[in-house]
Design an enzyme around this catalytic site. Structure first.
Site, PDB file in Angstrom:
ATOM      1  N   GLY A 262       0.593  -1.064   0.131  1.00 28.28           N
ATOM      2  CA  GLY A 262       0.078  -0.002  -0.259  1.00 28.28           C
ATOM      3  C   GLY A 262       1.050   1.181  -0.104  1.00 28.28           C
ATOM      4  O   GLY A 262       1.707   1.477  -0.752  1.00 28.28           O
ATOM      5  N   HIS A 263       0.209   2.314   0.805  1.00 31.44           N
ATOM      6  CA  HIS A 263       0.831   3.702   0.676  1.00 31.44           C
ATOM      7  C   HIS A 263       2.192   3.715   1.213  1.00 31.44           C
ATOM      8  O   HIS A 263       3.337   4.115   0.505  1.00 31.44           O
ATOM      9  CB  HIS A 263      -0.195   4.515   1.378  1.00 31.44           C
ATOM     10  CG  HIS A 263       0.248   5.906   1.329  1.00 31.44           C
ATOM     11  ND1 HIS A 263       0.270   6.690   0.102  1.00 31.44           N
ATOM     12  CD2 HIS A 263       0.559   6.778   2.177  1.00 31.44           C
ATOM     13  CE1 HIS A 263       0.333   7.911   0.206  1.00 31.44           C
ATOM     14  NE2 HIS A 263       0.527   8.066   1.622  1.00 31.44           N
ATOM     15  N   PHE A 264       2.397   3.241   2.337  1.00 35.37           N
ATOM     16  CA  PHE A 264       3.676   3.010   3.145  1.00 35.37           C
ATOM     17  C   PHE A 264       4.647   1.891   2.594  1.00 35.37           C
ATOM     18  O   PHE A 264       5.026   1.027   3.462  1.00 35.37           O
ATOM     19  CB  PHE A 264       3.639   3.003   4.782  1.00 35.37           C
ATOM     20  CG  PHE A 264       3.277   4.723   5.248  1.00 35.37           C
ATOM     21  CD1 PHE A 264       4.233   5.483   5.699  1.00 35.37           C
ATOM     22  CD2 PHE A 264       1.844   4.668   5.318  1.00 35.37           C
ATOM     23  CE1 PHE A 264       3.825   6.683   6.002  1.00 35.37           C
ATOM     24  CE2 PHE A 264       1.531   6.219   5.933  1.00 35.37           C
ATOM     25  CZ  PHE A 264       2.786   7.083   6.239  1.00 35.37           C
TER      26      PHE A 264
END
Length: 294
Positions: A262-264
């Site tokens: 995902g994002h991180f």
């Protein structure tokens, strides 16, 4: 075993006491790490441990984030964050560096790049969007929050909550057990401070200014063609995978790696991403050897 020795410092920039982490030999190539929302330089702690014995690594906290201390009347906007970053690199004498941009680090870093292009030796882009196709519907709804829009401030306040912060770390991951809870817990600690609510609401209402600058940044990429490494979590709820591939229109020689997270992305795929960053910095240093920053 080589383990980085990390120093934690402050430097004064136009009335802002900027906190930053730094490691590595002063005469080594410099890697400037620009964090995202809702985090701070602590999001790079493991990357600094991995690379800080070989490179001069510098990771600041922006005003409104982490341990940086800003005056009560600081005018929070992305232009203002870039102003402080510009003063920060001047104060530290960083004249030539590879810039790692993630999330908010994109709009802050690209503003710096268009102002000070000669400082940018190369780019590492990780889930930092600069193209319309890289905006999910959720991101477009967020961008729609701006001054004067009914309910905009309340919409942003809802983003500053623990469930949303946690979801930014865990959403889209392949193995959530690889993601330490420390990151979102520390992020939420700072978000819950009353003065930080004002800062984050102001930045949320200003986010539209970044999208409006996408054409400017794209023209800069086209004209300057900086060496670029792109690493991207494809399951990012805000900046999906098409945003990574869009860079190739303006940077056809960029090295693109997409990860099933995902994002991180660093939280889950640091062992895969850190060597890519190291190889990239080494390549940039060999191809464009200039006096390194002190």
């Amino acid at each position: 075993m080589n383990i980085a020795k990390v120093s934690h410092r402050f430097v004064e920039v136009d009335g802002v006491r900027v906190f930053y982490r730094t490691a590595g030999p002063a005469d080594a190539p410099t890697l400037l790490l620009l964090h995202g929302f809702p985090s701070a330089s602590h999001q790079f702690r493991r990357l600094i441990d991995a690379l800080g014995d070989r490179y001069h690594v510098v990771a600041p906290d922006y005003p409104g984030f982490g341990h940086t201390e800003a005056p009560a009347d600081f005018p929070y906007s992305f232009d203002s964050l870039a102003d402080v970053l510009e003063g920060f690199v001047e104060a530290l004498g960083l004249t030539w560096f590879v810039m790692y941009v993630f999330d908010f680090g994109g709009p802050v870093g690209f503003r710096l790049a268009t102002r000070q292009p000669d400082r940018i030796a190369g780019l590492v882009i990780q889930n930092a969007n600069a193209y319309a196709e890289g905006l999910s519907e959720l991101a477009r709804q967020t961008v729609a929050n701006r001054p004067g829009v009914p309910g905009a401030e309340d919409n942003i306040r809802q983003i500053l909550t623990l469930p949303v912060t946690q979801s930014q770390y865990l959403g889209g991951t392949t193995d959530s057990e690889l993601v330490a809870p420390d990151g979102w817990v520390l992020d939420q600690y700072f978000l819950d401070r009353p003065e930080r609510q004002r800062a984050q609401i102001a930045l949320g209402l200003d986010y539209h200014s970044n999208v409006e600058l996408y054409p400017v940044w794209q023209r800069w990429l086209q004209s300057h063609r900086p060496p670029t490494l792109i690493v991207w979590g494809r399951n990012d709820a805000f900046f999906p995978e098409p945003g990574a591939h869009a860079y190739l229109r303006d940077l056809p020689d960029a090295d693109l790696h997409v990860f099933d997270t995902g994002h991180f992305a660093l939280e889950e795929f640091l062992p895969e991403i850190a060597p890519l960053v190291a190889d990239f910095v080494d390549t940039v240093a060999r191809q464009d050897a200039k006096p390194v920053s002190r």
